[in-house]
Design a protein around this motif. Structure first.
Motif, PDB file in Angstrom:
ATOM      1  N   UNK A 282      10.429 -14.337  17.983  1.00 10.47           N
ATOM      2  CA  UNK A 282       9.947 -12.981  18.291  1.00 10.47           C
ATOM      3  C   UNK A 282       8.458 -13.106  18.573  1.00 10.47           C
ATOM      4  N   UNK A 283       8.052 -12.736  19.788  1.00  8.88           N
ATOM      5  CA  UNK A 283       6.655 -12.836  20.196  1.00  8.88           C
ATOM      6  C   UNK A 283       6.159 -11.454  20.572  1.00  8.88           C
ATOM      7  N   UNK A 284       4.992 -11.099  20.049  1.00 13.47           N
ATOM      8  CA  UNK A 284       4.382  -9.806  20.362  1.00 13.47           C
ATOM      9  C   UNK A 284       2.956 -10.056  20.823  1.00 13.47           C
ATOM     10  N   UNK A 285       2.580  -9.396  21.907  1.00 13.22           N
ATOM     11  CA  UNK A 285       1.206  -9.450  22.407  1.00 13.22           C
ATOM     12  C   UNK A 285       0.592  -8.065  22.284  1.00 13.22           C
ATOM     13  N   UNK A 286      -0.653  -8.029  21.857  1.00 16.52           N
ATOM     14  CA  UNK A 286      -1.365  -6.767  21.672  1.00 16.52           C
ATOM     15  C   UNK A 286      -2.744  -6.867  22.314  1.00 16.52           C
ATOM     16  N   UNK A 287      -3.333  -5.725  22.572  1.00 16.76           N
ATOM     17  CA  UNK A 287      -4.760  -5.635  22.839  1.00 16.76           C
ATOM     18  C   UNK A 287      -5.400  -4.987  21.624  1.00 16.76           C
ATOM     19  N   UNK A 288      -6.598  -5.457  21.314  1.00 14.89           N
ATOM     20  CA  UNK A 288      -7.343  -4.887  20.203  1.00 14.89           C
ATOM     21  C   UNK A 288      -7.855  -3.512  20.604  1.00 14.89           C
ATOM     22  N   UNK A 289      -7.633  -2.537  19.744  1.00 17.68           N
ATOM     23  CA  UNK A 289      -8.008  -1.151  20.033  1.00 17.68           C
ATOM     24  C   UNK A 289      -9.499  -1.012  20.326  1.00 17.68           C
ATOM     25  N   UNK A 290     -10.342  -1.690  19.554  1.00 17.24           N
ATOM     26  CA  UNK A 290     -11.791  -1.565  19.705  1.00 17.24           C
ATOM     27  C   UNK A 290     -12.410  -2.762  20.414  1.00 17.24           C
ATOM     28  N   UNK A 291     -11.601  -3.584  21.070  1.00 15.09           N
ATOM     29  CA  UNK A 291     -12.089  -4.771  21.766  1.00 15.09           C
ATOM     30  C   UNK A 291     -11.953  -6.030  20.929  1.00 15.09           C
ATOM     31  N   UNK A 292     -11.866  -7.142  21.626  1.00 17.34           N
ATOM     32  CA  UNK A 292     -11.635  -8.428  20.963  1.00 17.34           C
ATOM     33  C   UNK A 292     -12.776  -8.810  20.016  1.00 17.34           C
ATOM     34  N   UNK A 293     -14.015  -8.542  20.384  1.00 18.18           N
ATOM     35  CA  UNK A 293     -15.141  -8.931  19.523  1.00 18.18           C
ATOM     36  C   UNK A 293     -15.126  -8.187  18.196  1.00 18.18           C
ATOM     37  N   UNK A 294     -14.883  -6.885  18.225  1.00 17.37           N
ATOM     38  CA  UNK A 294     -14.800  -6.095  16.985  1.00 17.37           C
ATOM     39  C   UNK A 294     -13.620  -6.583  16.153  1.00 17.37           C
ATOM     40  N   UNK A 295     -12.502  -6.814  16.802  1.00 17.53           N
ATOM     41  CA  UNK A 295     -11.307  -7.306  16.114  1.00 17.53           C
ATOM     42  C   UNK A 295     -11.607  -8.613  15.387  1.00 17.53           C
ATOM     43  N   UNK A 296     -12.214  -9.567  16.086  1.00 22.75           N
ATOM     44  CA  UNK A 296     -12.511 -10.863  15.480  1.00 22.75           C
ATOM     45  C   UNK A 296     -13.457 -10.741  14.290  1.00 22.75           C
ATOM     46  N   UNK A 297     -14.429  -9.872  14.381  1.00 24.33           N
ATOM     47  CA  UNK A 297     -15.428  -9.741  13.324  1.00 24.33           C
ATOM     48  C   UNK A 297     -14.898  -9.047  12.080  1.00 24.33           C
ATOM     49  N   UNK A 298     -14.047  -8.045  12.264  1.00 28.73           N
ATOM     50  CA  UNK A 298     -13.721  -7.228  11.093  1.00 28.73           C
ATOM     51  C   UNK A 298     -12.241  -6.963  10.842  1.00 28.73           C
TER      52      UNK A 298
ATOM     53  N   UNK B  74      -0.860  -1.435  13.717  1.00 25.42           N
ATOM     54  CA  UNK B  74      -0.939  -0.305  14.665  1.00 25.42           C
ATOM     55  C   UNK B  74      -2.313   0.364  14.645  1.00 25.42           C
ATOM     56  N   UNK B  75      -2.990   0.312  13.518  1.00 22.39           N
ATOM     57  CA  UNK B  75      -4.298   0.961  13.424  1.00 22.39           C
ATOM     58  C   UNK B  75      -5.397   0.203  14.179  1.00 22.39           C
ATOM     59  N   UNK B  76      -5.181  -1.074  14.458  1.00 19.30           N
ATOM     60  CA  UNK B  76      -6.218  -1.877  15.119  1.00 19.30           C
ATOM     61  C   UNK B  76      -5.801  -2.398  16.486  1.00 19.30           C
ATOM     62  N   UNK B  77      -4.574  -2.068  16.925  1.00 21.13           N
ATOM     63  CA  UNK B  77      -4.091  -2.592  18.204  1.00 21.13           C
ATOM     64  C   UNK B  77      -3.585  -1.490  19.125  1.00 21.13           C
ATOM     65  N   UNK B  78      -3.355  -1.880  20.367  1.00 22.72           N
ATOM     66  CA  UNK B  78      -2.765  -0.993  21.375  1.00 22.72           C
ATOM     67  C   UNK B  78      -2.021  -1.873  22.378  1.00 22.72           C
ATOM     68  N   UNK B  79      -1.329  -1.264  23.297  1.00 22.02           N
ATOM     69  CA  UNK B  79      -0.686  -1.991  24.410  1.00 22.02           C
ATOM     70  C   UNK B  79       0.219  -3.117  23.954  1.00 22.02           C
ATOM     71  N   UNK B  80       1.164  -2.830  23.139  1.00 15.37           N
ATOM     72  CA  UNK B  80       2.095  -3.824  22.585  1.00 15.37           C
ATOM     73  C   UNK B  80       3.211  -4.159  23.565  1.00 15.37           C
ATOM     74  N   UNK B  81       3.485  -5.438  23.755  1.00 15.79           N
ATOM     75  CA  UNK B  81       4.665  -5.920  24.463  1.00 15.79           C
ATOM     76  C   UNK B  81       5.302  -7.005  23.624  1.00 15.79           C
TER      77      UNK B  81
END
Length: 97
Positions: free
Chosen positions: A4-20, A84-91
């Motif tokens: 099962x593979x899921x790809x997401x985009x970070x809701x607030x951008x990759x840099x914010x996601x990586x930091x916090x 779900x609180x930190x991601x969007x655009x799930x496939x």
């Protein structure tokens, strides 16, 4: 075995996601191994592709029934709430090997 593979985009951008948010999401999901029957492996990574999704979740299950049970398991639902609180655009994609 089911993968099962899921790809997401970070809701607030990759840099914010990586930091916090990355470590918290990774821990929430990887800690499910051993708590959910049939869940064999969990990996959470940040992609390096600039034209694709930001985050990849890769999981392995014993069979389709285990994947279906995971979807409604309270431990998974709790982790998914944070995801779900930190991601969007799930496939996602599921396949058997």
């Amino acid at each position: 075995m089911v993968k099962h593979i899921v790809l997401y985009n970070a809701k607030d951008g990759k840099e914010v996601y990586l930091k916090s948010q990355y470590e918290q999401m990774k821990e929430a999901l990887t800690s499910l191994v051993g708590k959910i029957d049939g869940l064999l492996k969990v990996e959470v990574s940040v992609t390096y592709n600039e034209t694709s999704h930001d985050i990849c979740l890769y999981t392995e299950f014993t069979d389709r029934a285990a994947l279906e049970a995971y979807r409604v398991n309270p431990h998974h639902l709790e982790a998914a709430q944070f995801v779900r609180s930190v991601t969007k655009d799930r496939v996602s994609a599921d396949y058997e090997v």
